[in-house]
Design a protein around this motif. Structure first.
Motif, PDB file in Angstrom:
ATOM      1  N   UNK A  13      34.436  84.135  22.920  1.00 52.08           N
ATOM      2  CA  UNK A  13      35.132  82.909  22.550  1.00 52.08           C
ATOM      3  C   UNK A  13      36.611  83.022  22.899  1.00 52.08           C
ATOM      4  N   UNK A  14      37.195  84.178  22.586  1.00 55.56           N
ATOM      5  CA  UNK A  14      38.601  84.393  22.901  1.00 55.56           C
ATOM      6  C   UNK A  14      38.838  84.307  24.409  1.00 55.56           C
ATOM      7  N   UNK A  15      37.982  84.948  25.190  1.00 53.74           N
ATOM      8  CA  UNK A  15      38.156  84.930  26.647  1.00 53.74           C
ATOM      9  C   UNK A  15      38.136  83.499  27.183  1.00 53.74           C
ATOM     10  N   UNK A  16      37.236  82.674  26.674  1.00 51.58           N
ATOM     11  CA  UNK A  16      37.158  81.289  27.134  1.00 51.58           C
ATOM     12  C   UNK A  16      38.401  80.506  26.739  1.00 51.58           C
ATOM     13  N   UNK A  17      38.870  80.715  25.505  1.00 62.65           N
ATOM     14  CA  UNK A  17      40.072  80.008  25.060  1.00 62.65           C
ATOM     15  C   UNK A  17      41.271  80.389  25.921  1.00 62.65           C
ATOM     16  N   UNK A  18      41.402  81.672  26.207  1.00 62.59           N
ATOM     17  CA  UNK A  18      42.523  82.117  27.026  1.00 62.59           C
ATOM     18  C   UNK A  18      42.443  81.524  28.421  1.00 62.59           C
ATOM     19  N   UNK A  19      41.262  81.472  28.985  1.00 61.17           N
ATOM     20  CA  UNK A  19      41.106  80.892  30.317  1.00 61.17           C
ATOM     21  C   UNK A  19      41.460  79.411  30.318  1.00 61.17           C
ATOM     22  N   UNK A  20      41.122  78.713  29.256  1.00 53.87           N
ATOM     23  CA  UNK A  20      41.483  77.295  29.163  1.00 53.87           C
ATOM     24  C   UNK A  20      43.003  77.122  29.125  1.00 53.87           C
ATOM     25  N   UNK A  21      43.680  77.967  28.337  1.00 57.26           N
ATOM     26  CA  UNK A  21      45.150  77.911  28.309  1.00 57.26           C
ATOM     27  C   UNK A  21      45.727  78.214  29.691  1.00 57.26           C
ATOM     28  N   UNK A  22      45.216  79.251  30.316  1.00 58.20           N
ATOM     29  CA  UNK A  22      45.782  79.714  31.586  1.00 58.20           C
ATOM     30  C   UNK A  22      45.536  78.725  32.715  1.00 58.20           C
ATOM     31  N   UNK A  23      44.461  77.943  32.614  1.00 58.38           N
ATOM     32  CA  UNK A  23      44.189  76.931  33.641  1.00 58.38           C
ATOM     33  C   UNK A  23      45.299  75.881  33.686  1.00 58.38           C
TER      34      UNK A  23
END
Length: 584
Positions: A13-23
Motif C-alpha cells: 500500500x505504501x509503495x503504491x501511495x508513494x508512486x502516486x505522489x511521485x507521478x
C-alpha cells in the motif's frame, strides 16, 4: 473453487501511495525506483506501520511552548540543558510539548540559514540534550526545507562545481521575466555566484545567505528525507515544515503554493506517518488565509496549520475595541476534520504577519494598527511588490508591549489586555502555542535589536535563568503576574473536554465589544460559553442572550461565580474573560 483476494500488505500500500505522489512531482523519473529509494532511506523496509486515517493525535491537554534553544542561559552548562531545567521547573504538568526553533549550526536568520542539518550547534548542546528533552516533552523541530545556508557544504560544492551539491540549487537565467514571483523580502531575488568555471544566478527567496534548494532534482528530496529520518530517531514527534509554500518554482508563475509543493507535503506525510503513526506535520505558511487553509488538503497534507490570521486580527480587536473583523473571520473558518486541527498562536519568534489579513482588514485599518504599534516601540518589516514598491509584511514587537494601550494611547489595562488575548487563544478550536517570552511577560529588547541589526531581534531576548527565576518569584513584578495568571488559565483549559482541539465551536453575536463563542465537547456533555470583553469599558450581557439550559447548573470557571437566575445579567470588566460551563 474461488479464493478471496489476498489482502495487500502495508508495504505494498505504501509503495503504491508513494508512486502516486511521485507521478505528480516527477513524471519523467522512474517512480518505482524512486519510491523504493525513499522507503530505504526512511528504513520503512525494516519497520512499516499502518496509520489510522482521521485519528486525532491530540486532546485538550496539549499545550505547546515555543522557544529558541538559547533563550535561557545559565553558567557552566549548555543552553539546552538550562532550557530543559527551566521547562521542568516551571511547566511540568502544565505544558506537554516544546517547539525548539532551529538548533543547528547556522550563518544567519537566528538559525534558519542552516549550515549542517545533522549536527546540533555545539554552542547550545548536542543530540543527547535533545533526546533528554524529548523524553519529558513532545518535541517539535523545524525541517528548514526550502533553503540552506550559503556556508552549507552543498553550496560550497556547488561553487566548486562538485557533488553532492552541484545540482542541488535552483538557478535561473536573469533575463527571465520574474515579475510575478511572490516573496516576503525586499532583497534581490537572484544572486550571481561561481559554479565551477561558469557563473550562475541562484534563487534566494529570503536573502542571499539562504539559497533555495531545487526539488526538481529528486536527490534533494532524498537528502531531506534522510534528515527527516534522523530527526525521528532523535525524538522529534512534531515536524514544522518551514517556509514550505515556496518549495517548488516554475518560471512564469508566482512560485508559491504550486501543486507540486502540495504533493511534496502529501509525500512527506505518507513517509512520516508510516514510520511513526503518532508523528505530526505542521506547515508554516505565512500567507493569506484561504491559501493557508489549502495545506490541510483533504486531511492528507498537514495535520495542523498555523492560524496566521489570529495574531493580527486579535491584536487589532484589542487595540481598537472592535471585534467585527475577528468575528467575521472566525465564522468563515471551516471546522477542521478529525485528524487535522489548527495551531493557534498570538506571538512568536517572528513578527505579527500582515499578509494573513489581506482582504480582512482595510488598508486604513492596517495603517492605524501599524501606527499604534510604532507608538508602542514596534518596528515594521517590508516585502517587495511586482512594481518595485514595498508593502508592510510584519510588525516586530513583543506582545506585552503591543498591548500596552489602544489606538488612543497607553493606559492602565496592559496586563488585563494581555491576559485576555491569551484566554481567547486558549479557548479557540485548535492547539494553543505560547511563545516562551509571552509566558514570562518579556518586553521589547531594543539593545538586542541594535546589536543584531534586524527588527525581529526585538522579541528574541535571552534571559539568565537566575534573573528570570528571581522575577518570577517577585509578586510585585509584571513577570510574576503574567506567569501565574496564565498558569491558572492553562490548568483550567487542560481539564475541559469542551476545549478539545476538535470540539464544536460556534461564534456568538453579543455586540462589537464582546468577542464570544461557544464550545461543546465531542461527547456533547460539556458546553462552555467563552465571553471576552475586548474594550476598556465594562460590558453587560443578559444571561438570556446565551440561551443557557435552565435545568443545568452554570459556573464561571475562571472566577468560580455560579449562575442560578437565567433572567439575570452579568458584567464583564474591561478585558475580562468568562468561561461559563455546565460541567466542572
Amino acid at each position: 473453487m474461488s479464493h478471496p483476494p489476498l489482502q495487500e500488505s502495508t508495504r505494498e500500500i505504501l509503495q503504491k501511495k508513494l508512486c502516486d505522489h511521485l507521478a505528480v512531482i516527477y513524471p519523467d523519473f522512474n517512480r518505482e525506483v524512486l519510491a523504493q529509494q525513499l522507503v530505504q532511506v526512511m528504513r520503512l523496509d525494516e519497520d512499516c506501520q499502518s496509520p489510522l486515517p482521521h485519528k486525532n493525535l491530540w486532546d485538550e491537554t496539549d499545550v505547546v511552548v515555543i522557544t529558541y534553544a538559547n533563550t535561557i542561559l545559565s553558567e557552566n552548562q549548555h543552553p539546552l540543558k538550562a532550557l530543559h531545567h527551566f521547562l521542568k521547573t516551571h511547566f511540568t504538568m502544565l505544558i506537554n510539548s516544546v517547539h525548539i526553533l532551529p538548533f543547528f549550526p547556522y550563518s544567519s536568520d537566528d538559525g534558519f540559514a542552516v549550515i549542517d542539518y545533522k549536527r546540533v550547534d555545539p554552542k547550545v548542546g548536542d543530540w543527547n540534550d535533545i533526546l533528554r528533552i524529548s523524553t519529558d516533552f513532545h518535541l517539535m523541530a523545524d525541517l528548514v526545507i526550502n533553503h540552506c545556508s550559503s556556508q552549507h557544504q552543498w553550496f560550497v560544492n556547488f561553487q566548486a562545481g562538485k557533488s553532492p551539491g552541484n545540482d542541488y540549487f535552483f538557478t535561473v537565467d536573469p533575463n527571465e521575466n520574474l515579475a510575478g514571483v511572490v516573496r516576503p523580502r525586499t532583497t534581490p531575488l537572484l544572486r550571481a555566484v561561481s559554479n565551477g568555471d561558469a557563473t550562475k544566478c541562484v534563487w534566494c527567496t529570503f536573502g542571499h545567505d539562504q539559497i533555495d534548494l531545487d526539488f526538481r532534482n529528486p536527490q534533494v528530496l532524498l537528502e531531506m528525507v534522510d534528515i527527516l529520518r534522523l530527526y525521528l530517531d532523535m525524538g522529534v514527534r512534531i515536524f514544522r515544515l518551514d517556509a514550505v509554500a515556496f518549495l517548488w518554482k516554475k518560471i512564469g508563475s508566482s512560485c508559491i503554493n504550486l501543486e507540486e509543493t502540495h504533493e511534496l507535503v502529501r509525500l512527506l506525510r505518507t513517509l512520516i506517518e508510516h514510520a511513526n503513526p503518532n508523528a505530526v506535520i505542521i506547515t508554516e505558511t505565512n500567507i493569506p488565509n484561504r491559501e493557508n487553509l489549502s495545506y490541510f488538503g483533504n486531511a492528507n497534507e498537514a495535520h495542523c496549520i498555523y492560524n496566521f490570521s489570529l495574531p493580527p486580527l486579535l491584536l487589532n480587536s484589542l487595540v481598537s475595541g472592535d471585534c467585527r473583523h475577528l468575528k467575521n473571520w472566525l465564522m468563515s473558518m471551516p471546522p477542521a476534520q478529525n485528524g487535522t486541527t489548527y495551531f493557534n498562536f498570538i506571538a512568536s519568534h517572528d513578527g505579527i504577519g500582515l499578509r494573513p489579513v489581506e482582504g480582512l482588514l482595510s488598508d486604513e485599518e492596517q495603517e492605524a494598527l501599524i501606527q499604534t504599534m510604532e507608538n508602542f516601540g514596534g518596528q515594521i518589516s517590508w516585502r517587495a511588490l511586482d512594481d518595485g514598491n514595498r508593502k508592510p509584511y510584519e510588525i516586530n514587537i513583543s506582545l506585552f508591549d503591543a498591548l500596552k494601550g489602544t489606538t488612543a494611547g497607553e493606559d492602565e489595562w496592559q496586563l488585563e489586555r494581555f491576559i485576555c488575548a491569551h484566554a481567547i487563544m486558549l479557548a479557540l478550536e485548535g492547539i494553543p502555542g505560547f511563545y516562551l517570552h509571552s509566558l514570562v511577560g518579556t518586553t521589547n529588547d531594543y539593545q538586542r535589536m541594535l546589536e543584531h541589526g534586524h527588527n525581529r531581534a526585538i522579541n528574541r531576548r535571552q534571559w539568565q535563568e537566575l534573573e528570570i527565576n528571581r522575577k518570577l518569584r517577585d509578586a510585585t513584578s509584571h513577570h510574576y503576574k503574567v506567569f501565574y495568571q496564565l498558569r491558572h488559565l492553562i490548568h483550567l483549559r487542560r481539564e475541559q473536554p469542551a476545549f478539545h482541539p476538535n470540539a464544536t465551536q460556534f461564534t456568538l453575536h453579543l455586540g462589537d465589544r464582546i468577542f464570544a463563542f461557544w464550545r461543546q465537547s465531542m461527547d456533547r456533555r460539556q458546553s462552555i460559553f467563552c465571553l471576552n470583553n475586548i474594550s476598556d469599558a465594562p460590558q453587560t450581557v443578559p444571561l438570556s442572550s446565551l440561551n443557557l439550559i435552565s435545568t443545568d447548573k452554570w459556573k464561571d470557571l475562571i472566577n468560580e461565580q455560579y449562575f442560578e437566575d437565567m433572567l439575570d445579567s452579568l458584567t464583564l470588566e474591561p478585558y475580562q474573560t468568562r468561561w461559563i460551563t455546565n460541567r466542572w
